[in-house]
Design a protein around this motif. Sequence first.
Motif, mmCIF file in Angstrom:
data_model
loop_
_atom_site.group_PDB
_atom_site.id
_atom_site.type_symbol
_atom_site.label_atom_id
_atom_site.label_comp_id
_atom_site.label_asym_id
_atom_site.label_seq_id
_atom_site.Cartn_x
_atom_site.Cartn_y
_atom_site.Cartn_z
ATOM 1 N N VAL A 1 0.836 -1.204 0.000
ATOM 2 C CA VAL A 1 0.000 0.000 0.000
ATOM 3 C C VAL A 1 0.871 1.254 0.000
ATOM 4 O O VAL A 1 0.596 2.229 -0.711
ATOM 5 N N LEU A 2 1.936 1.245 0.799
ATOM 6 C CA LEU A 2 2.854 2.384 0.844
ATOM 7 C C LEU A 2 3.456 2.650 -0.527
ATOM 8 O O LEU A 2 3.505 3.800 -0.997
ATOM 9 N N CYS A 3 3.898 1.607 -1.204
ATOM 10 C CA CYS A 3 4.512 1.764 -2.519
ATOM 11 C C CYS A 3 3.495 2.247 -3.546
ATOM 12 O O CYS A 3 3.761 3.173 -4.329
ATOM 13 N N VAL A 4 2.314 1.640 -3.535
ATOM 14 C CA VAL A 4 1.288 1.990 -4.532
ATOM 15 C C VAL A 4 0.815 3.428 -4.354
ATOM 16 O O VAL A 4 0.603 4.148 -5.342
ATOM 17 N N LEU A 5 0.676 3.910 -3.123
ATOM 18 C CA LEU A 5 0.217 5.282 -2.892
ATOM 19 C C LEU A 5 1.323 6.310 -3.110
ATOM 20 O O LEU A 5 1.033 7.480 -3.384
ATOM 21 N N THR A 6 2.569 5.893 -2.971
ATOM 22 C CA THR A 6 3.669 6.826 -3.207
ATOM 23 C C THR A 6 3.737 7.230 -4.681
ATOM 24 O O THR A 6 4.105 8.364 -5.006
ATOM 25 N N PHE A 7 3.365 6.315 -5.575
ATOM 26 C CA PHE A 7 3.436 6.642 -7.000
ATOM 27 C C PHE A 7 2.499 7.791 -7.381
ATOM 28 O O PHE A 7 2.940 8.756 -8.019
ATOM 29 N N ALA B 1 0.623 13.267 1.072
ATOM 30 C CA ALA B 1 1.955 13.107 1.669
ATOM 31 C C ALA B 1 1.850 12.759 3.145
ATOM 32 O O ALA B 1 2.652 11.973 3.669
ATOM 33 N N THR B 2 0.859 13.322 3.836
ATOM 34 C CA THR B 2 0.666 13.004 5.252
ATOM 35 C C THR B 2 0.263 11.541 5.423
ATOM 36 O O THR B 2 0.727 10.858 6.344
ATOM 37 N N ILE B 3 -0.593 11.047 4.538
ATOM 38 C CA ILE B 3 -0.971 9.630 4.585
ATOM 39 C C ILE B 3 0.255 8.746 4.374
ATOM 40 O O ILE B 3 0.440 7.732 5.069
ATOM 41 N N ILE B 4 1.126 9.131 3.439
ATOM 42 C CA ILE B 4 2.361 8.378 3.208
ATOM 43 C C ILE B 4 3.228 8.384 4.461
ATOM 44 O O ILE B 4 3.842 7.370 4.817
ATOM 45 N N GLY B 5 3.280 9.520 5.147
ATOM 46 C CA GLY B 5 4.056 9.591 6.384
ATOM 47 C C GLY B 5 3.513 8.658 7.455
ATOM 48 O O GLY B 5 4.283 7.971 8.139
ATOM 49 N N LEU C 1 13.662 8.696 -5.202
ATOM 50 C CA LEU C 1 14.492 7.843 -4.347
ATOM 51 C C LEU C 1 13.653 7.193 -3.250
ATOM 52 O O LEU C 1 13.822 6.011 -2.934
ATOM 53 N N PHE C 2 12.736 7.975 -2.669
ATOM 54 C CA PHE C 2 11.865 7.403 -1.645
ATOM 55 C C PHE C 2 10.953 6.337 -2.252
ATOM 56 O O PHE C 2 10.702 5.299 -1.635
ATOM 57 N N PHE C 3 10.479 6.579 -3.465
ATOM 58 C CA PHE C 3 9.651 5.578 -4.134
ATOM 59 C C PHE C 3 10.440 4.293 -4.368
ATOM 60 O O PHE C 3 9.921 3.179 -4.194
ATOM 61 N N ALA C 4 11.710 4.427 -4.761
ATOM 62 C CA ALA C 4 12.558 3.245 -4.937
ATOM 63 C C ALA C 4 12.726 2.496 -3.617
ATOM 64 O O ALA C 4 12.769 1.259 -3.591
ATOM 65 N N LEU C 5 12.809 3.244 -2.511
ATOM 66 C CA LEU C 5 12.917 2.599 -1.199
ATOM 67 C C LEU C 5 11.647 1.816 -0.868
ATOM 68 O O LEU C 5 11.714 0.697 -0.341
ATOM 69 N N THR C 6 10.481 2.379 -1.181
ATOM 70 C CA THR C 6 9.242 1.644 -0.928
ATOM 71 C C THR C 6 9.153 0.400 -1.812
ATOM 72 O O THR C 6 8.629 -0.636 -1.370
ATOM 73 N N ALA C 7 9.668 0.488 -3.046
ATOM 74 C CA ALA C 7 9.714 -0.704 -3.900
ATOM 75 C C ALA C 7 10.637 -1.762 -3.299
ATOM 76 O O ALA C 7 10.347 -2.968 -3.358
ATOM 77 N N ALA C 8 11.742 -1.315 -2.704
ATOM 78 C CA ALA C 8 12.652 -2.252 -2.049
ATOM 79 C C ALA C 8 11.977 -2.931 -0.859
ATOM 80 O O ALA C 8 12.165 -4.133 -0.627
#
Length: 358
Positions: free
Chosen positions: A31-37, A91-95, A153-160
Amino acid sequence: MATQSAKVRDSQVSAEKLPAGLRWTRWVAWVLCVLTFPLLWIGGLVTTTKSGMAVPDWPGTYGYNMFLYPLSTWWSGPWDLFVEHGHRLLATIIGLLSLLIAGLLWKYDSRSWMRWAGIVTVIGVIAQGALGGFRVLLDDRILAMIHGCVGPLFFALTAALVVWTSRSWNELELPENSPLAGRLFGIARLTCVLVYLQMIVGALIRHMPVTFVTTAFTHATRVHVVLAGLVTVLVLRMAWLATRAEFPKFLRRSGWVLNFAMLFQLLLGLATWILKYGTPLWLRGILPMSPEAVLADGWWQSHVVTAHQATGALLLGTTTIVLLLSWRMAPGVANENAPHSLRWNEPTARLEQGATTR
């Protein structure tokens, strides 16, 4: 034979039962990765439509607590206010999701390095939020460019995180010392670097002040085009290797995503140029002149340019997935890095042992 063995591995893993805590960890990572996009997409739209200063204060919104800002005013207000405030809310939801994934990793994941990965995720989202806030308070173009570069870069981290919590990383019977995985890892490593470098050059072009000398824009554009050619060749080669039958399903699907994303990105790049600068000379005998090129920040121009930026982030995230999985299967890694893998039954075994003791 390779196809049959891959299907056997996939079916064996799908039949296993994960402990509830680890299932939640895996789903929250997704969910974190999908919403970050879409957050990156909306952030790009903020830049493209020059909406970054639509709300001049931070962390509030025109004196309101961000969460208490009137919904009717936000929903029916100006477009730039709608985009910028929506960007802040998402962004707050992502946080909050970053805090949740860090807590789940700390509680349920037995790998100490994964717990620290959760902490890095929280630090990353706080730093990115602070960059966005100071970009507003200082109205600084350089901070806006850095903010735009840190987001992918943060999106890549969520993919990781998705990879590290996946079955493919932890439970699949990976090919042992696969030479093909070693080749794929080598290409993926170079591709990741070039894709991100390409995004930095693109951010420089997007945020370049009009007061800059024209040669700076010309040189940056040429570098962008040259890098696009190199990235295209590397991504398509990497995608072709990743879709080989001997690899796990997750890796094969990532290869197909790379194929389609790269082709789509090429079309978006050409469309971006036509909509912003007009039809290139070598295409004027085939395509008509674009009327959008004389309308700065028109609807089509804004959304196509933003889609081009967002698809670049998608390429970076998917390349990161391929990089990590190919490293996991590369010669000298698959059998020598057991601490990197989490056995799903470990937390369950500890709980059962504690219940027996009591």
